[in-house]
Design an enzyme around this catalytic site. Structure first.
Site, mmCIF file in Angstrom:
data_model
loop_
_atom_site.group_PDB
_atom_site.id
_atom_site.type_symbol
_atom_site.label_atom_id
_atom_site.label_comp_id
_atom_site.label_asym_id
_atom_site.label_seq_id
_atom_site.Cartn_x
_atom_site.Cartn_y
_atom_site.Cartn_z
ATOM 1 N N VAL A 22 1.015 -1.580 0.067
ATOM 2 C CA VAL A 22 -0.603 0.058 -0.166
ATOM 3 C C VAL A 22 1.159 1.566 -0.023
ATOM 4 O O VAL A 22 0.857 2.319 -0.771
ATOM 5 C CB VAL A 22 -0.811 -0.319 1.354
ATOM 6 C CG1 VAL A 22 -1.991 1.462 0.941
ATOM 7 C CG2 VAL A 22 -1.831 -1.343 1.173
ATOM 8 N N ARG A 53 12.100 -0.459 7.570
ATOM 9 C CA ARG A 53 12.396 -1.305 8.951
ATOM 10 C C ARG A 53 13.897 -1.358 8.076
ATOM 11 O O ARG A 53 15.392 -1.477 8.538
ATOM 12 C CB ARG A 53 12.176 -2.960 8.653
ATOM 13 C CG ARG A 53 12.954 -2.891 10.049
ATOM 14 C CD ARG A 53 11.891 -4.481 10.625
ATOM 15 N NE ARG A 53 10.678 -4.578 9.920
ATOM 16 C CZ ARG A 53 11.249 -6.147 9.588
ATOM 17 N NH1 ARG A 53 12.185 -6.803 10.217
ATOM 18 N NH2 ARG A 53 10.018 -6.698 8.551
ATOM 19 N N ARG A 54 13.919 -1.695 6.259
ATOM 20 C CA ARG A 54 15.215 -1.505 5.414
ATOM 21 C C ARG A 54 15.366 -1.203 4.487
ATOM 22 O O ARG A 54 15.110 -1.322 3.320
ATOM 23 C CB ARG A 54 15.263 -3.569 4.758
ATOM 24 C CG ARG A 54 15.720 -4.269 6.460
ATOM 25 C CD ARG A 54 17.112 -4.472 7.151
ATOM 26 N NE ARG A 54 18.000 -5.006 6.605
ATOM 27 C CZ ARG A 54 18.397 -5.926 5.438
ATOM 28 N NH1 ARG A 54 18.121 -7.069 5.956
ATOM 29 N NH2 ARG A 54 19.643 -5.738 4.823
ATOM 30 N N GLY A 139 -11.001 -1.669 2.638
ATOM 31 C CA GLY A 139 -10.304 -0.754 1.820
ATOM 32 C C GLY A 139 -10.381 0.160 0.993
ATOM 33 O O GLY A 139 -10.758 1.155 1.442
ATOM 34 N N GLY A 192 -2.285 -16.804 -3.781
ATOM 35 C CA GLY A 192 -2.061 -16.035 -3.140
ATOM 36 C C GLY A 192 -2.870 -14.856 -2.315
ATOM 37 O O GLY A 192 -3.099 -14.161 -2.606
ATOM 38 N N LYS A 210 -12.691 -5.034 12.090
ATOM 39 C CA LYS A 210 -13.274 -3.918 11.971
ATOM 40 C C LYS A 210 -14.697 -3.798 12.254
ATOM 41 O O LYS A 210 -15.476 -2.386 12.348
ATOM 42 C CB LYS A 210 -13.575 -4.546 10.285
ATOM 43 C CG LYS A 210 -12.125 -4.272 9.894
ATOM 44 C CD LYS A 210 -11.784 -5.520 7.906
ATOM 45 C CE LYS A 210 -10.649 -4.785 7.962
ATOM 46 N NZ LYS A 210 -10.570 -6.471 6.474
ATOM 47 N N GLY A 312 -5.185 -5.068 -1.152
ATOM 48 C CA GLY A 312 -4.490 -4.691 -2.652
ATOM 49 C C GLY A 312 -4.077 -2.894 -2.645
ATOM 50 O O GLY A 312 -4.468 -1.992 -1.998
HETATM 51 N N1 HSE Z 1 -6.523 -9.305 5.322
HETATM 52 C C1 HSE Z 1 -7.342 -9.116 4.400
HETATM 53 C C2 HSE Z 1 -8.692 -9.110 4.235
HETATM 54 C C3 HSE Z 1 -7.527 -6.995 3.882
HETATM 55 O O1 HSE Z 1 -8.285 -10.586 3.556
HETATM 56 O O2 HSE Z 1 -9.451 -8.503 2.960
HETATM 57 C C4 HSE Z 1 -6.814 -6.399 4.929
HETATM 58 O O3 HSE Z 1 -7.532 -5.407 5.641
#
Ligand code: HSE
Length: 438
Positions: A22, A53-54, A139, A192, A210, A312
């Site tokens: 993001v 972090r890196r 999102g 994925g 949420k 995403g």
């Molecule tokens: N892990 C969440 C999902 C997305 O599978 O919708 C981020 O909130």
């Protein structure tokens, strides 16, 4: 030039904490659309630093902006902190510091907000800073601003939705293939759609955070993640999906937040996450794959539905950028966005006292009096039956019972008692029902 396109405000300097999927999109859009964003905000919005972090792992980012010292970046000469790291510590301290020093915060951190929004809002109030978090729930979908602002004059009674794409992908796939949970999760991981450790998604933690945020905003009260009743999808079986299909229903993991009125007229809030059977004709039933959708019911507005991509890089960045423009604009005009609205102070109703409806599918002996015996157990627990369907096999019968609304604890006790009856060979499926007249 109109007033709205004047870019005469002092440059708004932005610190970006975290630059994963993001954050990378936020940095890209902030740079590529700098002129448009400036016109909308009324001042240039400039990326002043990126904490990762890196730094050596990010050759694609402007090297002079990179640091691994997020705390120092927060303390530096920046006006807004955009936090996309996630988790509670050490992010919580950084954001509290930012807010107390008058720096506005834009965050996608649902876990932090679901537990610590009260102290974050208090810190924001102490300095007059803004706290925006549209990307924390669903999102890209503009949902929190409608709840915080557009519906501020209405009375919301229910918010119910699919806010976790991973579990929705798995349940959609189980529905279309008939496969079991474990093999569908494996497939989702391979493609994925599920994290290497899918616990937060499949056990409902993500959806519960949420739900806490949604319930707090919708009902002007404080609900934390620990107030939310949580059940994940790992117990949803192929039999549950088949039972749902046989009755024209499908199974979804829903976050459900509603006002509940007690018999004495006192109001409370129910916030819960669990698998639910809904009719295939319900708008949420058609939300497939990794998409999110949220159904809102309000006294004056009626029913509203919000739909779109819940995760995403680019979709979530859209919500972050929207917040960033809003806080930048507030700084330019010298105002503030909405603060915490928790004046209603409604108690959270325990799950056992929350009215729900059950679908119970049984395999029973097919002989005289069985239906009456089963019905008697429902009656003994004061659970009213709404519909019964029986289908004969050879010497057994499939019995499907759908109840009216009853306290969840009474329904649970009914199912437990039924499972112990001699005439009941198997409790094939038990699931709560939503989206139908009670
Ligand atoms: N892990 C969440 C999902 C997305 O599978 O919708 C981020 O909130």
């Amino acid at each position: 030039m109109t007033e709205m396109s004047t870019v005469d405000g002092k440059t708004v300097r932005v610190a970006l904490l975290g630059c994963g999927t993001v954050g990378t999109e936020v940095a890209r859009l902030l740079t590529e659309h700098a002129d448009e964003l400036a016109a909308r905000a009324g001042a240039p919005v400039e990326l002043a630093g990126i904490a990762v972090r890196r730094p050596d792992k990010h050759p694609e980012l402007p090297q002079h902006l990179l640091t691994n010292d997020a705390a120092a970046l927060v303390e530096s000469d920046v006006d807004v902190v955009v936090e996309l790291i996630g988790g509670i510590d050490p992010v919580r301290e950084w954001l509290l510091t930012a807010l107390r020093k008058g720096k506005s915060v834009v965050t996608a951190n649902k876990a932090l907000l679901a537990e610590y929004s009260a102290e974050l809002f208090e810190a924001a109030d102490s300095s007059g800073a803004d706290l925006y978090f549209e990307a924390a729930v669903a999102g890209a979908i503009p949902l929190l601003r409608p709840l915080r602002e557009s519906l501020a004059g209405d009375r919301i009674t229910k918010v119910m939705g699919i806010v976790n794409g991973t579990t929705n992908f798995i349940l959609s796939a189980m529905d279309s293939t008939g496969a079991g949970y474990a093999e569908t999760l494996d497939e989702a991981s391979r493609l994925g759609y599920a994290e290497a450790d899918p616990t937060a998604d499949v056990d409902g933690y993500d959806a519960a955070s949420k739900a806490a945020i949604l319930a707090s905003l919708a009902f002007h009260t404080r609900v934390t993640a620990s107030d939310v009743h949580r059940e994940g999808i790992s117990n949803v079986s192929a039999s549950d999906i088949a039972a749902a299909k046989a009755l024209g229903r499908t199974v979804k993991l829903l976050s459900i937040c509603e006002r509940v009125e007690g018999e004495d007229g006192t109001e409370s809030v129910s916030a819960r996450v669990h698998p639910v059977m809904i009719p295939r004709s319900h708008p949420l039933a058609n939300v497939g794959g990794a998409f999110n959708a949220v159904f809102v019911e309000a006294d004056a507005a009626g029913s509203l539905m919000f739909y779109g991509q819940g995760a995403g890089g680019a979709p979530t960045a859209s919500a972050v950028l929207g917040d960033l423009v809003a806080v930048a604009r507030n700084r330019v005009v010298g105002g503030r966005g909405p603060r915490e609205s928790a004046h209603a102070q409604l108690p959270v109703r325990p799950m056992g006292q929350t009215p729900t409806r059950y679908h119970v599918s049984l395999d029973v002996a097919d002989k005289p009096g069985v239906l009456a015996q089963v019905a008697q157990v429902f009656a003994a627990h004061e659970v009213s039956i709404a519909a019964v369907r029986q289908r004969d096999r050879h010497d057994t019968a499939s019995l499907v019972i759908v109840t009216h609304l009853a306290p969840d604890a009474a329904l649970e006790a009914t199912v437990e008692a039924i499972g112990k009856m001699d005439v009941v060979n198997e409790v094939v499926s038990v699931m709560r029902v939503e989206g139908e007249d009670s």
